[in-house]
Design an enzyme around this catalytic site. Structure first.
Site, PDB file in Angstrom:
ATOM      1  N   HIS A 259      37.527  36.000  45.852  1.00  0.00           N
ATOM      2  CA  HIS A 259      38.436  35.475  46.869  1.00  0.00           C
ATOM      3  C   HIS A 259      37.789  35.661  48.228  1.00  0.00           C
ATOM      4  O   HIS A 259      37.021  36.598  48.450  1.00  0.00           O
ATOM      5  CB  HIS A 259      39.778  36.184  46.791  1.00  0.00           C
ATOM      6  CG  HIS A 259      40.588  35.782  45.592  1.00  0.00           C
ATOM      7  ND1 HIS A 259      41.759  35.077  45.670  1.00  0.00           N
ATOM      8  CD2 HIS A 259      40.360  35.978  44.263  1.00  0.00           C
ATOM      9  CE1 HIS A 259      42.233  34.856  44.456  1.00  0.00           C
ATOM     10  NE2 HIS A 259      41.402  35.395  43.578  1.00  0.00           N
TER      11      HIS A 259
ATOM     12  N   ASN B  71      40.887  31.567  46.620  1.00  0.00           N
ATOM     13  CA  ASN B  71      39.606  31.670  45.925  1.00  0.00           C
ATOM     14  C   ASN B  71      38.507  30.999  46.750  1.00  0.00           C
ATOM     15  O   ASN B  71      38.782  30.215  47.668  1.00  0.00           O
ATOM     16  CB  ASN B  71      39.683  30.940  44.580  1.00  0.00           C
ATOM     17  CG  ASN B  71      40.689  31.535  43.634  1.00  0.00           C
ATOM     18  OD1 ASN B  71      40.363  32.349  42.785  1.00  0.00           O
ATOM     19  ND2 ASN B  71      41.942  31.120  43.773  1.00  0.00           N
TER      20      ASN B  71
ATOM     21  N   CYS C 283      47.161  35.874  44.600  1.00  0.00           N
ATOM     22  CA  CYS C 283      47.919  36.536  43.548  1.00  0.00           C
ATOM     23  C   CYS C 283      49.309  36.901  44.052  1.00  0.00           C
ATOM     24  O   CYS C 283      49.434  37.560  45.091  1.00  0.00           O
ATOM     25  CB  CYS C 283      47.189  37.804  43.085  1.00  0.00           C
ATOM     26  SG  CYS C 283      48.100  38.752  41.848  1.00  0.00           S
TER      27      CYS C 283
ATOM     28  N   ARG D 185      45.503  26.849  38.062  1.00  0.00           N
ATOM     29  CA  ARG D 185      46.211  28.090  37.727  1.00  0.00           C
ATOM     30  C   ARG D 185      46.200  29.056  38.898  1.00  0.00           C
ATOM     31  O   ARG D 185      47.197  29.238  39.573  1.00  0.00           O
ATOM     32  CB  ARG D 185      45.582  28.741  36.480  1.00  0.00           C
ATOM     33  CG  ARG D 185      46.468  29.802  35.797  1.00  0.00           C
ATOM     34  CD  ARG D 185      46.453  31.162  36.455  1.00  0.00           C
ATOM     35  NE  ARG D 185      45.151  31.794  36.524  1.00  0.00           N
ATOM     36  CZ  ARG D 185      44.928  32.958  37.109  1.00  0.00           C
ATOM     37  NH1 ARG D 185      45.919  33.639  37.680  1.00  0.00           N
ATOM     38  NH2 ARG D 185      43.702  33.466  37.180  1.00  0.00           N
ATOM     39  N   ASP D 186      45.073  29.660  39.189  1.00  0.00           N
ATOM     40  CA  ASP D 186      45.019  30.661  40.246  1.00  0.00           C
ATOM     41  C   ASP D 186      45.252  30.032  41.614  1.00  0.00           C
ATOM     42  O   ASP D 186      45.796  30.665  42.518  1.00  0.00           O
ATOM     43  CB  ASP D 186      43.667  31.376  40.208  1.00  0.00           C
ATOM     44  CG  ASP D 186      43.707  32.747  40.866  1.00  0.00           C
ATOM     45  OD1 ASP D 186      44.818  33.251  41.107  1.00  0.00           O
ATOM     46  OD2 ASP D 186      42.639  33.320  41.109  1.00  0.00           O
TER      47      ASP D 186
ATOM     48  N   HIS E 122      34.460  36.077  39.816  1.00  0.00           N
ATOM     49  CA  HIS E 122      35.698  35.526  40.375  1.00  0.00           C
ATOM     50  C   HIS E 122      35.896  36.165  41.743  1.00  0.00           C
ATOM     51  O   HIS E 122      36.124  37.379  41.840  1.00  0.00           O
ATOM     52  CB  HIS E 122      36.869  35.858  39.438  1.00  0.00           C
ATOM     53  CG  HIS E 122      38.192  35.335  39.918  1.00  0.00           C
ATOM     54  ND1 HIS E 122      38.772  34.202  39.388  1.00  0.00           N
ATOM     55  CD2 HIS E 122      39.056  35.793  40.863  1.00  0.00           C
ATOM     56  CE1 HIS E 122      39.942  33.987  39.984  1.00  0.00           C
ATOM     57  NE2 HIS E 122      40.130  34.940  40.884  1.00  0.00           N
TER      58      HIS E 122
END
Length: 294
Positions: A204, A244, A235, A11-12, A202
């Protein structure tokens, strides 16, 4: 002590990558993550496909992987329509998002932070009624690309406002990679004192502090960490957003620090090398190049 690795690459990781993987290859990425030892995998996001075209195949992808043994498929949702799609797709967990700055929240999901909190308060109990595990990610906890510094008090107010729905887990996200370990320790310590929910981090690696921030979060009480195979990610609504923390790098850092992850380092490295071959490019993660030790 163990730390759970939540694989967010499908996903990300993929939502902002220049290449668009076919749905079948996305499914292969999910299966590889599970085979490596990750159980919770953020498979996709149930958002407007016009806004995030890379994830327009969310329903089709879930149909391919939802019966995968040992997989706990997570779907990111931001509104009622997204929740309805996630329920129909048979996810096991939904992850709601509240961005801690109004400007970024409006760009990301078309509403202010307060409106996003209200949406979670309305929808999360419905997700629980469907038997789903629930989590809420507080995005841009450590900084906003549009407003700059985000005061910790603002983050704590969001956490307090979300307490009535009692999500299973609260995640603090360094969405644009500006945090330093001292800030991470302070934020996780403060949030841990205000909620009974499990904590997840979470991060990055935009400014090369991702792994240091992971270790700081775990030391301050995080029991799960989001990571993306090969370190891909970013994003689409945040300028200059980069990947990430890499799954294989996080596994190495935690295991060498005496924390069990349940993820095979060799398999995680193999996954990163496989994805590098799929994209035809070197990925940001370091362990896929350097290997483990000893």
């Amino acid at each position: 002590m163990s730390v759970e690795i939540v694989e967010v690459g499908p996903r990300d990781g993929l939502q902002n990558h220049p290449a668009t993987l076919p749905t079948a290859q996305k499914a292969e990425l999910v299966r590889r993550a599970v085979a490596a030892g990750s159980r919770r995998v953020e498979v996709t996001s149930f958002v407007n496909p016009a806004k995030v075209p890379k994830l327009a195949d969310a329903d089709e992808l879930m149909a391919l992987v939802r019966d995968e043994p040992a997989l706990v498929p997570i779907g990111l949702v931001m509104n009622e329509r997204g929740l309805n799609r996630a329920v129909a797709a048979r996810v096991a967990e939904v992850n709601f998002v509240v961005i801690a700055s109004d400007t970024f929240c409006r760009r990301n999901q078309g509403m202010s932070s307060a409106e996003a909190v209200a949406e979670v308060l309305r929808l999360l109990p419905r997700a629980r009624d469907h038997g789903l595990r629930t989590s809420v990610t507080v995005g841009a906890t450590f900084g906003c690309p549009f407003e700059g510094e985000v005061p910790l008090d603002r983050v704590l107010r969001i956490v307090d406002d979300l307490e009535p729905v009692a999500a299973d887990e609260v995640a603090l996200a360094d969405t644009i990679g500006v945090a330093v370990p001292s800030e991470v320790e302070r934020a996780f310590t403060a949030v841990r004192e205000r909620t009974a929910a499990s904590l997840r981090g979470h991060f990055h690696n935009t400014r090369n502090l991702g792994l240091a921030n992971v270790l700081a979060a775990v030391a301050a009480g995080a029991r799960a960490i989001d990571a993306s195979v090969g370190g891909i990610g970013g994003c689409p609504f945040a300028p200059a957003a980069t990947g990430n923390v890499a799954t294989e790098d996080v596994v190495y850092a935690l295991e060498r620090s005496g924390r069990s992850t349940g993820v095979s380092l060799d398999a995680a490295i193999d996954n990163a090398q496989w994805l590098s071959g799929v994209f035809g490019e070197e990925l940001p993660g370091m362990l896929s190049r350097a290997g483990g030790f000893p």
